[in-house]
Design a protein around this motif. Structure first.
Motif: not given
Length: 297
Positions: A252-259
């Motif tokens: 979820a963190h990676l999705a939220r911060t993914s450019p």
């Protein structure tokens, strides 16, 4: 009848005629018994939330496709939640209006469309064999508050938020031959019928913004910005990642911060944000909330 009401009636009459020509019964229009095809996605990979993240690059193709299946199911599950709220808002809108008007008849026609869409989405989740992904407990309760206290302009803003973001994604999905035929069929039906709903909501919201009192406009700005935050973060929840063997908090963190993901969300809402800005809904303190939703640059 004044010019605004005449215009409202003409719009509704055109939309009623379009509904008579282009409405679908998903139960008979789609082949629900056909098996899913090997090697096909359930959602275009570029629209999957983890696309182009370091985790995505480590995942096998099979796991990526499985994630697309669960994300498609999440969008369908949350879509039922959205549609349920929208139907209640539309019924509230018609409560004090002339029931024989074309405007009210179209609102009831749209509610009938939304009922079919909700059944279609629910059947899709069952067919895909995934869990039913619901919003978080907090967002579920916020949805209850939003639909209870929403102003009339807020009701139509919420309609556009829920419909236009998914509409943009679905317009990329239904012609994509990499995607399962059933999913393409579902998105095609939804795009055709939602085009009418979007036009109805946009034109009515524009009218409402010219007559609503100042307090109602200010309240709508803030409430709609909060609704945008709820909708954006509810599309794909952490449980989806857990279902495919990923660490839910990390994914979820990676999705939220993914450019890439942030670009997709902004692109999906770009035309809507332009429209809302044009009619004065993105002004004042609410603009910071709109930005925090990830839909406004």
């Amino acid at each position: 009848m004044d010019a605004a009401l005449i215009d409202r009636e003409r719009t509704a009459q055109r939309l009623l005629a379009a509904s008579a020509r282009h409405s679908f019964d998903p139960d008979t229009e789609l082949d629900w018994d056909a098996p899913f095809e090997e090697g096909r996605w359930f959602w275009p990979p570029e629209l999957v939330s983890l696309y182009d993240t370091p985790l995505w690059r480590r995942m096998s193709e099979e796991q990526r496709m499985l994630l697309s299946r669960h994300e498609a199911a999440s969008l369908c599950s949350v879509g039922v939640w959205f549609e349920t709220i929208l139907m209640q808002l539309l019924l509230r809108h018609t409560y004090d209006l002339e029931p024989t008007s074309a405007h009210v008849r179209y609102a009831l026609t749209e509610i009938a469309d939304e009922c079919r869409h909700s059944k279609m989405f629910a059947r899709a989740v069952t067919t895909m064999g995934t869990p039913t992904y619901r919003p978080s407990r907090l967002d579920h309760q916020l949805g209850r508050v939003i639909k209870t206290v929403s102003t009339t302009p807020g009701a139509f803003t919420g309609t556009l938020l829920a419909e236009e973001i998914l509409d943009w994604m679905q317009r990329l999905t239904f012609p994509d031959e990499r995607v399962q035929p059933l999913i393409r069929g579902i998105t095609r039906i939804h795009v055709v019928e939602e085009a009418r709903h979007i036009r109805y909501a946009r034109e009515e919201l524009r009218r409402q913004m010219t007559t609503a009192p100042r307090w109602e406009i200010e309240f709508t700005r803030l409430a709609s910005a909060q609704a945008a935050r709820v909708i954006a973060r509810s599309l794909v929840g952490p449980r989806v990642y857990a279902s495919v063997g990923l660490d839910p908090a990390h994914a979820a963190h990676l999705a939220r911060t993914s450019p890439h993901r942030r670009d997709i969300m902004r692109r999906s809402a770009r035309h809507l944000m332009d429209f809302l800005d044009e009619i004065g809904l993105l002004q004042g303190p609410s603009r910071r909330l709109w930005r925090s939703s990830g839909l406004l640059a």
